[in-house]
Scaffold this motif. Structure first.
Motif, mmCIF file in Angstrom:
data_model
loop_
_atom_site.group_PDB
_atom_site.id
_atom_site.type_symbol
_atom_site.label_atom_id
_atom_site.label_comp_id
_atom_site.label_asym_id
_atom_site.label_seq_id
_atom_site.Cartn_x
_atom_site.Cartn_y
_atom_site.Cartn_z
ATOM 1 N N ASP A 138 0.811 -1.220 0.000
ATOM 2 C CA ASP A 138 0.000 0.000 0.000
ATOM 3 C C ASP A 138 0.844 1.269 0.000
ATOM 4 O OD1 ASP A 138 1.049 0.080 2.539
ATOM 5 O OD2 ASP A 138 -0.883 0.127 3.586
ATOM 6 N N GLY A 139 2.169 1.133 -0.164
ATOM 7 C CA GLY A 139 3.049 2.289 -0.239
ATOM 8 C C GLY A 139 3.624 2.729 1.092
ATOM 9 N N THR A 140 3.241 2.082 2.185
ATOM 10 C CA THR A 140 3.773 2.443 3.495
ATOM 11 C C THR A 140 5.204 1.925 3.645
ATOM 12 O OG1 THR A 140 1.563 2.307 4.462
ATOM 13 C CG2 THR A 140 3.442 2.244 5.983
ATOM 14 N N PRO A 141 6.164 2.761 4.052
ATOM 15 C CA PRO A 141 7.548 2.282 4.218
ATOM 16 C C PRO A 141 7.651 1.234 5.332
ATOM 17 C CG PRO A 141 7.477 4.682 4.099
ATOM 18 C CD PRO A 141 6.061 4.226 4.263
ATOM 19 N N TYR A 142 8.522 0.255 5.101
ATOM 20 C CA TYR A 142 8.829 -0.690 6.170
ATOM 21 C C TYR A 142 9.462 0.050 7.339
ATOM 22 C CZ TYR A 142 8.089 -5.065 3.556
ATOM 23 O OH TYR A 142 7.544 -6.120 2.889
ATOM 24 N N GLU A 143 9.142 -0.426 8.560
ATOM 25 C CA GLU A 143 9.742 0.113 9.782
ATOM 26 C C GLU A 143 10.450 -1.031 10.500
ATOM 27 O OE1 GLU A 143 6.621 1.836 12.057
ATOM 28 O OE2 GLU A 143 6.048 3.296 10.511
ATOM 29 N N GLY A 144 11.757 -0.835 10.822
ATOM 30 C CA GLY A 144 12.481 -1.895 11.504
ATOM 31 C C GLY A 144 13.962 -1.858 11.212
ATOM 32 N N THR A 145 14.588 -3.059 11.210
ATOM 33 C CA THR A 145 16.041 -3.157 11.099
ATOM 34 C C THR A 145 16.413 -4.296 10.159
ATOM 35 O OG1 THR A 145 16.262 -2.375 13.373
ATOM 36 C CG2 THR A 145 18.187 -3.467 12.416
ATOM 37 N N LEU A 146 17.498 -4.062 9.387
ATOM 38 C CA LEU A 146 18.078 -5.124 8.576
ATOM 39 C C LEU A 146 19.353 -5.608 9.263
ATOM 40 C CD1 LEU A 146 17.741 -3.768 4.902
ATOM 41 C CD2 LEU A 146 16.181 -5.284 6.150
ATOM 42 N N TYR A 147 19.486 -6.950 9.378
ATOM 43 C CA TYR A 147 20.661 -7.556 10.002
ATOM 44 C C TYR A 147 21.434 -8.312 8.931
ATOM 45 C CZ TYR A 147 18.284 -6.570 14.398
ATOM 46 O OH TYR A 147 17.656 -5.936 15.449
ATOM 47 N N PHE A 148 22.727 -7.993 8.780
ATOM 48 C CA PHE A 148 23.597 -8.643 7.808
ATOM 49 C C PHE A 148 24.535 -9.590 8.573
ATOM 50 C CE2 PHE A 148 22.108 -4.765 5.948
ATOM 51 C CZ PHE A 148 21.926 -5.038 4.597
ATOM 52 N N ASP A 149 24.303 -10.946 8.454
ATOM 53 C CA ASP A 149 25.060 -11.949 9.202
ATOM 54 C C ASP A 149 26.180 -12.514 8.339
ATOM 55 O OD1 ASP A 149 23.197 -11.597 11.229
ATOM 56 O OD2 ASP A 149 21.945 -13.275 10.532
ATOM 57 N N GLY A 150 27.422 -12.428 8.847
ATOM 58 C CA GLY A 150 28.555 -13.053 8.196
ATOM 59 C C GLY A 150 29.081 -14.197 9.047
ATOM 60 N N GLY B 5 34.760 -15.788 -0.078
ATOM 61 C CA GLY B 5 33.732 -16.231 -1.009
ATOM 62 C C GLY B 5 32.418 -16.598 -0.363
ATOM 63 N N TRP B 6 32.225 -16.278 0.888
ATOM 64 C CA TRP B 6 30.973 -16.622 1.563
ATOM 65 C C TRP B 6 29.878 -15.616 1.234
ATOM 66 C CZ3 TRP B 6 30.674 -12.262 4.513
ATOM 67 C CH2 TRP B 6 31.886 -11.665 4.903
ATOM 68 N N THR B 7 28.649 -15.936 1.630
ATOM 69 C CA THR B 7 27.503 -15.043 1.402
ATOM 70 C C THR B 7 27.009 -14.485 2.726
ATOM 71 O OG1 THR B 7 25.939 -16.872 1.562
ATOM 72 C CG2 THR B 7 26.754 -16.316 -0.642
ATOM 73 N N TYR B 8 26.419 -13.295 2.619
ATOM 74 C CA TYR B 8 25.755 -12.701 3.788
ATOM 75 C C TYR B 8 24.313 -13.172 3.851
ATOM 76 C CZ TYR B 8 29.423 -9.184 4.669
ATOM 77 O OH TYR B 8 30.580 -8.539 5.002
ATOM 78 N N LYS B 9 23.879 -13.437 5.062
ATOM 79 C CA LYS B 9 22.468 -13.686 5.305
ATOM 80 C C LYS B 9 21.838 -12.369 5.773
ATOM 81 C CE LYS B 9 19.350 -16.519 8.131
ATOM 82 N NZ LYS B 9 19.278 -17.569 9.187
ATOM 83 N N VAL B 10 20.763 -11.953 5.111
ATOM 84 C CA VAL B 10 20.117 -10.680 5.456
ATOM 85 C C VAL B 10 18.764 -10.981 6.071
ATOM 86 C CG1 VAL B 10 19.354 -8.429 4.606
ATOM 87 C CG2 VAL B 10 21.246 -9.611 3.477
ATOM 88 N N ARG B 11 18.578 -10.504 7.304
ATOM 89 C CA ARG B 11 17.306 -10.723 8.003
ATOM 90 C C ARG B 11 16.593 -9.376 8.162
ATOM 91 N NH1 ARG B 11 18.360 -11.799 13.135
ATOM 92 N NH2 ARG B 11 20.606 -11.358 12.963
ATOM 93 N N GLY B 12 15.361 -9.341 7.686
ATOM 94 C CA GLY B 12 14.543 -8.150 7.883
ATOM 95 C C GLY B 12 13.612 -8.348 9.050
ATOM 96 N N VAL B 13 13.755 -7.512 10.093
ATOM 97 C CA VAL B 13 12.897 -7.591 11.279
ATOM 98 C C VAL B 13 12.103 -6.293 11.334
ATOM 99 C CG1 VAL B 13 12.810 -7.835 13.776
ATOM 100 C CG2 VAL B 13 14.570 -9.057 12.454
ATOM 101 N N ALA C 37 5.286 -5.308 9.722
ATOM 102 C CA ALA C 37 5.105 -6.342 8.702
ATOM 103 C C ALA C 37 5.880 -7.581 9.119
ATOM 104 C CB ALA C 37 5.605 -5.843 7.349
ATOM 105 N N PRO C 38 5.508 -8.742 8.546
ATOM 106 C CA PRO C 38 6.280 -9.958 8.841
ATOM 107 C C PRO C 38 7.720 -9.829 8.340
ATOM 108 C CG PRO C 38 4.143 -10.476 7.860
ATOM 109 C CD PRO C 38 4.332 -9.002 7.716
ATOM 110 N N GLY C 39 8.636 -10.526 8.980
ATOM 111 C CA GLY C 39 10.027 -10.475 8.574
ATOM 112 C C GLY C 39 10.318 -11.388 7.401
ATOM 113 N N TRP C 40 11.529 -11.262 6.851
ATOM 114 C CA TRP C 40 11.961 -12.137 5.771
ATOM 115 C C TRP C 40 13.467 -12.320 5.828
ATOM 116 C CZ3 TRP C 40 15.312 -8.979 3.570
ATOM 117 C CH2 TRP C 40 14.994 -7.633 3.303
ATOM 118 N N VAL C 41 13.978 -13.303 4.998
ATOM 119 C CA VAL C 41 15.406 -13.597 4.945
ATOM 120 C C VAL C 41 15.843 -13.600 3.481
ATOM 121 C CG1 VAL C 41 17.193 -15.324 5.391
ATOM 122 C CG2 VAL C 41 15.372 -14.940 7.078
ATOM 123 N N ARG C 42 16.998 -12.965 3.203
ATOM 124 C CA ARG C 42 17.602 -12.981 1.872
ATOM 125 C C ARG C 42 19.066 -13.403 2.022
ATOM 126 N NH1 ARG C 42 12.963 -11.761 1.376
ATOM 127 N NH2 ARG C 42 12.025 -10.043 0.176
#
Length: 709
Positions: free
Chosen positions: A16-28, A70-78, A82-87
């Motif tokens: 609906d156009g509302t910005p997400y509110e919260g924090t992104l966590y980048f796990d190495g 050569g590893w990847t970061y795990k990105v967690r949206g909290v 809105a519900p969280g997600w992982v990238r």
């Protein structure tokens, strides 16, 4: 060690156009070392969202000496809303600036990308909402009507897209002269280096760069026409090169010409007339407004005078009955700069924005006089006018076409003629109302050289730059931001009810021409108002055309009249016209107070706008001028005479005071009498030291005289 900055390309938002509110966590990895740099890394980096946006710099997993690499970061949206997600993202030092979407990689365990929705639940473009449970309800929610199920096309039951012509016709009241239905080219071009040998039809120009398509175009060459006509008008019959063409007529000036202003292009007269005809058909079908629209180009109007609609113009509109509704027909261009004033150093005419360039000019003084008498004054744009051979004369005897023509954001250039033989810009004399806004007109000439050095020559002809609705009009005559660049016998015929905020007139024989009566019109009754006028290099700043009704008027007030003439002058086409004129004009600018004059006595009062009170000191004999008011006369050396102007119709009040020891004599013109307070009267009065006399002109039923007050 190399770093990579990861940021949002745009705010992360909910559907609906509302910005997400919260924090992104980048796990190495928990522990990372960099050889030779004494650096130990590991763990998680957190970044808060601000209005849905973020930016964070992370270590590049392929940095030199990094272990492991050569590893990847795990990105967690909290998120709090809105519900969280992982990238999962893969970064490389080769790309130091990335967005999250650029570097998403599959889940290293599951081997798939994170999916927000099951693909089977997504809508397919090809289905046009047929893949939802209730397409009709979906269209209602989306506000699409039936459009979502229609194909793009130009026929029935299709929708428009892109540059579909149906968009351009979404305003059916606008008739674009360049539309395919009318076909105006608007391809006028100008150079200032034309050359022709005497008697030759060959025209050369080093800068014109004429293409082969120039053949058949209309062309004008200033200076190559007969004496007084000045401008040669022809067509291009052949092209020899990019710098040489041959015309349908030869240089008739009697001498070689060089440095000539050359104008050429497609003759758009028929195309413009077709657009006007279509606009009038639209009005006749019951509509009240139509606009003939000119995109910003230069349009050549080289067609003959058209008298088919009771007018006399190259582009004409017709008669509308007074018992019907009064429609508006607007001729409109683009931009407020159409009234721009040419610079005095320009070597080409001023034609910015939407401009009509007329090639109309009479072949001789008699030809113009005969046509004006029979058909009325010619204009590039003309409504029904005063011509008597076109049926009923409009503007005469309070007969009007019941229409409101308007010009807006347009410039009009007329062919230059040293004798004033060009057509005017417009003739609205027979229209019930009219309005002008951001409009300029001039002949196609320039200040450097001799084009405008002798405005009295324009009096050989009868060109009128613009005619407003005749006296007796329907009480709407409006002008805003008007510039008249010169080259006409008369700059503009102003008529009763006119209200104008700004007008400038240059290089005409007569600049501003208030009309009391003209061409069989009724006499004016109502006044005109100009807030600011600027007139330069004209023989007559004001020129009265005929007396008003019952010998009263025309009436004109000019709140500020700026001039650079040392001898500003008011004249008219008859003594009666000048005598009958009334009003008030406040002079400013560069002028000589003693140079203010009127051709005949007049009821127009001139005021010096550059002094708080008009007080002058006199030490020798003088005649009071129209601009004088209080005259302090020092007769200390010797007595002298101060002479009053003609009392006839004079609106001024004069005060004389003698501050010297000798006698001051007040005399009159034409043996008029001075009527003193003691009941005596004579053609002169004497003032001793310290005495004053104030007089004003009055008519006693048999003659004019000066009366002490």
């Amino acid at each position: 060690m190399s770093g990579v900055t990861v940021s949002s390309a745009r705010p992360l938002c909910l559907p609906d156009g509302t910005p997400y509110e919260g924090t992104l966590y980048f796990d190495g990895p928990d522990l990372v070392t960099v050889a030779g740099q004494d650096v130990i890394l590991g763990g998680t980096v957190a970044v808060d969202l601000v209005a849905g946006e973020y930016s964070v710099t992370l270590a590049a997993p392929d940095s030199t000496g990094m272990n492991p690499s050569g590893w990847t970061y795990k990105v967690r949206g909290v998120f709090s809303n809105a519900p969280g997600w992982v990238r999962y993202i893969a970064l490389s030092k080769a790309n130091p600036l990335v967005t999250l979407a650029d570097v998403v990689v599959p889940d290293p365990v599951a081997g798939t990308y994170t999916v927000l929705a099951n693909p089977s639940t997504l809508l397919a473009k090809a289905q046009n909402l047929a893949d939802v449970a209730d397409p009709a309800q979906a269209r209602i929610h989306l506000g699409l009507g039936g459009a979502a199920t229609l194909n793009v096309g130009t026929g029935a039951n299709t929708v428009a897209a892109g540059d579909d012509p149906r968009f351009s016709t979404s305003k059916p009241w606008v008739f674009d002269v360049t539309a395919a239905a009318y076909g105006a080219a608007g391809d006028g071009q100008v150079v200032a280096d034309g050359a022709m040998a005497s008697g030759s039809a060959v025209l050369t120009s080093a800068t014109a760069n004429w293409p082969s398509s120039v053949v058949g175009k209309a062309v004008s060459v200033k200076g190559a026409g007969p004496t007084g006509v000045t401008t040669l008008v022809a067509t291009v019959v052949s092209r020899q090169s990019a710098t040489q063409i041959t015309l349908s007529a030869a240089n008739a000036s009697g001498a070689a010409v060089s440095g000539a202003i050359v104008i050429w292009g497609t003759d758009d007269t028929a195309a413009i007339q077709a657009a006007v005809d279509a606009a009038e058909a639209y009005l006749s079908s019951g509509h009240s407004y139509a606009q003939v629209y000119f995109p910003p180009r230069a349009y050549i109007v080289a067609g003959p005078l058209n008298r088919s609609k009771s007018g006399n113009g190259q582009v004409v509109f017709g008669v509308y009955p007074t018992i019907g509704n009064k429609p508006i027909l607007e001729f409109r261009g683009e931009g407020d700069g159409a009234a721009a004033v040419r610079h005095w150093e320009q070597t080409v005419p001023q034609y910015a924005g939407s401009c009509l360039i007329s090639f109309g000019v009479y072949a001789s003084i008699p030809a113009q006089a005969n046509d004006v008498t029979a058909n009325g004054n010619a204009g590039v744009i003309s409504g029904p006018n005063e011509g008597s051979t076109n049926g009923l004369a409009y503007g005469a005897s309070a007969r009007f076409s019941n229409i409101i023509p308007g010009l807006k954001n347009l410039a009009i250039l007329n062919t230059h003629s040293a004798y004033g033989l060009s057509y005017g810009a417009f003739n609205f004399f027979g229209a019930a109302n009219a309005y002008l806004e951001n409009v300029g007109w001039s002949t196609a000439a320039v200040v450097p050289g001799t084009d405008y050095t002798s405005p009295p020559q324009f009096a050989n002809g009868q060109s009128i730059g613009g005619l407003l609705p005749a006296p007796g009009n329907n009480d709407l005559v409006y002008a805003k931001n008007i510039s008249i660049g010169g080259g006409y016998t008369f700059g503009i015929f102003c008529t009763e009810h006119l209200v104008c905020d700004r007008i400038m007139v240059l290089y005409c024989w007569s600049a501003i021409c208030p009309v009391g009566t003209y061409a069989g019109s009724v006499g004016s009754v109502h006044a005109m108002l100009i807030e600011s006028a600027s007139v330069e290099a004209c023989t007559n700043e004001l020129y009265i055309v005929g007396p008003g009704s019952s010998g009263i008027g025309p009436i004109i007030d000019i709140l500020q009249f700026s001039t650079e003439s040392s001898t500003p002058n008011l004249a008219g086409n008859s003594q009666t016209a000048v005598n009958s004129a009334l009003g008030r004009v406040k002079l400013t600018g560069i002028f000589s107070e003693t140079g203010v004059s009127t051709q005949y006595p007049t009821g127009i009062e001139f005021v010096d706008g550059q002094v708080p009170r008009m007080i002058k000191r006199k030490t020798a004999a003088f005649t009071a001028s129209p601009i004088d008011r209080v005259l302090i006369c020092d007769t200390s050396t010797a007595g002298f005479t101060g002479t009053l102007p003609n009392a006839s119709f004079c609106p001024a009040r004069y005060t004389f005071r003698n501050v010297g020891a000798n006698t001051l004599t007040i005399a009159t013109t034409s043996s008029q009498l001075i009527h003193l307070a003691d009941g005596t009267n004579a053609t002169s009065a004497s003032l001793a030291n310290g005495k004053s006399l104030t007089v004003e002109a009055l008519y006693d039923g048999t003659g004019w005289g000066w009366y002490a007050i």
